[in-house]
Structure formats: C-alpha cells, structure tokens
Design a protein around this motif. Structure first.
Motif, PDB file in Angstrom:
ATOM      1  N   ARG A 333       0.840  -1.193   0.000  1.00  0.00           N
ATOM      2  CA  ARG A 333       0.000   0.000   0.000  1.00  0.00           C
ATOM      3  C   ARG A 333       0.878   1.247   0.000  1.00  0.00           C
ATOM      4  O   ARG A 333       2.035   1.198   0.421  1.00  0.00           O
ATOM      5  CB  ARG A 333      -0.864   0.040   1.267  1.00  0.00           C
ATOM      6  CG  ARG A 333      -2.071  -0.880   1.282  1.00  0.00           C
ATOM      7  CD  ARG A 333      -2.762  -0.730   2.619  1.00  0.00           C
ATOM      8  NE  ARG A 333      -4.149  -1.138   2.588  1.00  0.00           N
ATOM      9  CZ  ARG A 333      -4.701  -2.006   3.435  1.00  0.00           C
ATOM     10  NH1 ARG A 333      -3.953  -2.580   4.353  1.00  0.00           N
ATOM     11  NH2 ARG A 333      -5.978  -2.299   3.361  1.00  0.00           N
ATOM     12  N   GLU A 337      -2.679   5.010   2.093  1.00  0.00           N
ATOM     13  CA  GLU A 337      -3.639   3.912   2.112  1.00  0.00           C
ATOM     14  C   GLU A 337      -3.534   3.118   3.409  1.00  0.00           C
ATOM     15  O   GLU A 337      -4.556   2.725   3.998  1.00  0.00           O
ATOM     16  CB  GLU A 337      -3.402   2.999   0.910  1.00  0.00           C
ATOM     17  CG  GLU A 337      -3.830   3.614  -0.417  1.00  0.00           C
ATOM     18  CD  GLU A 337      -3.355   2.821  -1.617  1.00  0.00           C
ATOM     19  OE1 GLU A 337      -3.904   3.017  -2.714  1.00  0.00           O
ATOM     20  OE2 GLU A 337      -2.417   1.995  -1.470  1.00  0.00           O
ATOM     21  N   ASN A 340      -5.018   5.173   6.275  1.00  0.00           N
ATOM     22  CA  ASN A 340      -6.481   5.204   6.225  1.00  0.00           C
ATOM     23  C   ASN A 340      -7.083   3.910   6.768  1.00  0.00           C
ATOM     24  O   ASN A 340      -8.112   3.929   7.459  1.00  0.00           O
ATOM     25  CB  ASN A 340      -6.955   5.435   4.792  1.00  0.00           C
ATOM     26  CG  ASN A 340      -6.694   6.852   4.311  1.00  0.00           C
ATOM     27  OD1 ASN A 340      -6.522   7.764   5.121  1.00  0.00           O
ATOM     28  ND2 ASN A 340      -6.658   7.043   3.004  1.00  0.00           N
TER      29      ASN A 340
END
Length: 553
Positions: A333, A337, A340
C-alpha cells in the motif's frame, strides 16, 4: 510432515466432557509465571467446578482446601500453563492437512514426485492444490517453472503455495485458466516471474497470487468445518490451548461462532479480521466480539499487510536486496492507504496487527501508527502489534517503545531462514533481524508464535529456537547470532503471559493464577532442566482447557 502429524494426532485425541466438579491435581512438577513474570513452582493445582484455578501450591495445604474435590494424580509429571501461538492460520492449517504436502522436500525432483503421487491418488480433472515448497532448500538459485510442473501433471491445473505463503507455483493449465500470458501486467503489490522472453515462468509473488488462486473453487461449508476440526485436533495434541488467528474472513467468522456456540472449540481463538474491507464492515458492525462461547472466541483485532516475505524477496527493503541489487521487494500500500486502513480500524475500537517483514515495511508501519495516534490517542491502549518484525532497521527498533507496540515474532522463522537471510540483506542489516534480545532489553513485549502452516505448529520447536538459535541438528555451533537468543523463562513468557497480554487476555489466561482458566498441559520431560538442545523433543501427554481434558496421549 503435516499429514503425518495429523494422522498421529487423530489417533490420540479425545473429546472428553467437562467435569462439573472441582478437581485437585496432585503429584505434579508444576511451573507457572505469575502476573509479573516471575517463575513459580508448585506440586498441586486446585480447579473449581467452572474450570478456573482456585490455587496452586503444596499438596498438603491444598488438600485441606479441596473439600470434596475429585483427586487426580499427575504421577510426578511436568505441568506448564497452556501454550499460546500468537500468530497462526487455523483454516490454512486445516486445509493444508488435506493438500499436497511439499514441506521438507530437499530437491525439485522430490517435490515433483510428491505432486505426481498426490495427483495419481486423486484421479479426475479437478485442481491439485498444495503448499510448503522452498526453492532455497532445493539450492536451485531460481524459482521453479510451469514447464517443470507440466512434466508431472499437464492435464489439470496445479497451484502450490510457497512455504511462506507469499508466492505460488502454477503449471501451464492453471496459468491458462487464469488468463495469464506475456501481456498480463504485474498487479500492485505483486509480481509475475517471467522467463527471458517475457513469458510467465510459473511463479507469482504476493498480490499476483490472486490471479490464480481466485480460480480455485471455494471449499463448501462441510469441507471448511472438517478442515477446522482437523486443525483443532492437531493443535490440542501439541499443547496449544490458545491461537491468535492472523486473518479471518466472514465465512471463517460464521464458522468459528457456530463452533463456539456449540461448545465445539477445543482451544481459545483470538481472531484478527482480514483487513478493513467488506468482511470487516460485516464482522465489526456491532463492535468487537469479546469472550464468546465461554471465552473460546474473541474478535477484536484487524490483520493488515505492509509487505511480502524474505524468501521470495517480496519483503520491502529500504535499500536493494544484497543478492538481487535491482529489487527492493514490495510494499502493498501507499503510506496514505495504510494510514487510512489503520484509522478505520481504530475508529471501530479494534486493535491493529500489521504484517511487516522488511525494514521498509517495518518503517512504513511505525510511521502509520505514529500518525494515526494523533487522530486517535486512545488507540495507544489497544496494544497494537507489528506481526513478524523480522528485519528492522536498528534505528527503528527503539521506536516500538514510545508507540507502545508489541513485537509479534516467530522464533522458528530465524532457524528456518538462517540459510538465506544474511544473503538477502547482508552483514549489517541482519543485525536488526530476528532481534529478540534487542526488543526484550528495551522493554518491548514479544508475543511468540509460529505462523503455521508456514512453519510447523509445534510450540516446542519455537521454544527451542528461541533459546538456542539452532536447528534440530544443533547447527550452527553456539547458535546463529546467539547474542539475540532468549532465556527459557523469557521464551515461555512469550508463548504464555505476553501472548495473553497481546490479546488483552492476561487477566483470564497465560498463567495458572487464581481466577484464571485452568488451561494447562502435561509434558513428558522437564522444560527447565533438560539440555536446551532437547527442548524441541518435548512431547505432550495431556492438554486441558478450562478444566476440560481435550487431549490424552
């Protein structure tokens, strides 16, 4: 190896009803840590009718307190608290027990012969699925190829996962079914190994594995239940009374809940939801599940992945691999990302446990936690974890402490990887690899596990590796980077008290203290007095969970 283990365990396991009466266990050579981690000795154990510890201590004193309790003699045998594997894969083990087993193969030819024999014993046109190959042990100097698999099985698809679960080997039929050809791009976080002409070679790494595995027909409910039951039988025979399952989906969650509600779980499962997608939305809809099924099932954590594995060179490295100077490995990622995903889990009150093996993966994870804590300061108390923490930059190890992170580590990874780890990362970076002593000395807790079925699930193999840093043939002399080994007490703590701490369960399990569950094992030799080189040979004679005997040899 795993199939032979199952055959043994199945023959020995018993499903015995819990006795709704207090029991005084006598004549035992007992050891337990207390809540502070200090080793205690005892020769008797009093358990109440609910399966909880009343007291440990001297037999005469406990007989005075036992009243009408049933007396059961342990005949002088050694007793330890039940062991916890803080990172395993229950369904992965259960299905592996029913697949082509390539664990321990010493050559490509031996592996191919096992695949041929497995396929011959199961005629038809269905998939051949297996696991456990390791090209490093085969000393190929490369990955195996589809054409080599075609030589033994060409008329049906074959898919074989590498021992670490981060690469898969397909034959041409499987590649064709998946639609993989020279024009297929590498997916984000994955790699299709290719030959000199650019055609797919047969091995797919990390995210690319899904191109083939998605084509395999899923197991039905009966097959999944049988796989779980096989795993439970095996683990009980090895002295495991609790497992942290590192990545379940919604189907697993439903199965585990059914088994827990029916009182069919013979060990305690602390389950991590696989990432924060749709399965997480379903499982977390009503918040964490705590101590369901008489404390046999808890779901309060999320498993994420930052990178791949070292053996397949998928672990993300800050600098290129020492033995592959054009390869940094794979981050799954972007930093945003990952942050999050962590934020989403924290917002639901779930502990976060992130797979990180390479130093770049570890650093990305530490950065993600550091930033996420600013938005969720309360999340520091969730006891978040870095799963594997395998090759960390020396400068990053001290960061675990202020971030209040647990290092969830698997000792047998060191002894399995020592044949290639330094080749991968070189003599300087290896100093931050498998660095148990560095973590312990700074006060970071280590939750011990195996990562089964990547490694064999026997916890005494892990205890042996932790204490000796040697394989079962006592190699290398003195231990591999022996300055990083654990003491016997520290190793036991990693597989008991600190594993329980890593699951928020230290008040209920991990030691044999009053009020905790009577989860304990009876073993065939004294862990604390036998030569360290023999720890892996320890056999389990009895396993008890909540005062209920779930295994008897």
């Amino acid at each position: 190896m795993i199939l032979r283990l199952l055959a043994c365990a199945t023959a020995l396991a018993l499903a015995l009803p819990a006795a709704a009466e207090p029991v005084l266990f006598t004549r035992m050579n007992g050891y337990t840590l207390d809540g502070s981690g200090t080793l205690q000795r005892f020769d008797a154990l009093l358990v109440d009718e609910d399966g909880r510890v009343v007291a440990t201590g001297g037999e005469a004193a406990l007989r005075e307190r036992a009243g009408g309790a049933r007396i059961e003699s342990m005949a002088g045998r050694t007793v330890l608290p039940g062991l916890t594997d803080a990172h395993g894969h229950l369904m992965g083990l259960g299905f592996a027990l029913r697949q082509a087993d390539l664990v321990g193969t010493r050559s490509l030819d031996e592996a191919l012969e096992r695949v041929r024999a497995f396929a011959d014993a199961r005629p038809g046109d269905g998939w051949i699925v297996g696991n456990g190959w390791n090209q490093v042990i085969w000393q190929l100097g490369r990955f195996p190829t589809a054409s080599e698999l075609d030589a033994v099985v060409a008329d049906r698809p074959v898919w074989l996962e590498r021992v670490d679960g981060h690469a898969g080997w397909a034959n041409s039929a499987a590649l064709k079914l998946a639609g993989i050809d020279r024009h297929t791009p590498d997916p984000v976080g994955g790699r299709i190994e290719r030959d000199a002409d650019g055609d797919p070679g047969g091995v797919l790494v990390d995210a690319a594995m899904g191109l083939v595995s998605a084509k395999i027909p899923p197991a039905d409910a009966a097959e999944a239940r049988a796989a779980l039951e096989s795993a439970l039988v095996t683990l009980a025979s090895l002295g495991l009374t609790s497992v942290h399952d590192a990545g379940i989906d919604a189907d697993d969650w439903h199965l585990f809940r059914q088994m827990a509600d029916a009182d069919r779980l013979s060990l305690r499962i602390y389950a991590m939801v696989r990432d924060t997608g749709e399965d997480f939305d379903q499982i977390a809809a009503n918040g964490p599940l705590l101590a369901s099924g008489n404390d046999h099932l808890t779901v309060r954590s999320v498993k994420m992945w930052a990178d791949g594995a070292l053996g397949s060179r998928g672990a993300a490295m800050i600098e290129p691999y020492s033995d592959d100077p054009h390869n940094h490995g794979l981050l799954f990622r972007t930093p945003a990302e990952l942050r999050n995903a962590v934020d989403k889990a924290f917002a639901q009150g779930f502990q976060v446990n992130i797979h990180a093996i390479g130093d770049a993966g570890v650093r990305q994870v530490l950065d993600a936690y550091s930033i996420a804590y600013k938005a969720h300061p309360e999340a520091r108390g969730l006891r978040n974890r870095v799963e594997h923490s395998q090759i960390a930059a020396l400068a990053d190890i001290p960061r675990y402490l202020p971030l209040q992170l647990i290092a969830s580590m698997q000792p047998t990874h060191a002894t399995s990887d020592m044949n290639m780890a330094e080749d991968r990362v070189g003599p300087q970076r290896i100093l931050g690899g498998y660095a148990w002593r560095r973590f312990l000395d700074q006060g970071t807790r280590i939750a011990g596990g195996s990562d089964f079925p990547v490694e064999l699930p026997n916890p005494f193999f892990g205890l042996h590796a932790a204490v000796t840093r040697q394989d079962h043939e006592n190699h290398p002399d003195g231990g591999w980077y022996a300055d990083q080994r654990m003491t016997r007490e520290e190793a036991l703590r990693a597989f008991t008290l600190d594993a329980a701490w890593a699951a928020h369960q230290e008040a209920r399990q991990g030691t044999l203290e009053p009020g905790k569950w009577a989860d304990f094992i009876v073993i065939d030799r004294d862990y604390f007095s036998i030569p360290a080189e023999d720890i892996w040979k320890i056999g389990v004679l009895q396993t008890w969970v909540g005062g209920k005997q779930v295994f008897l040899r």
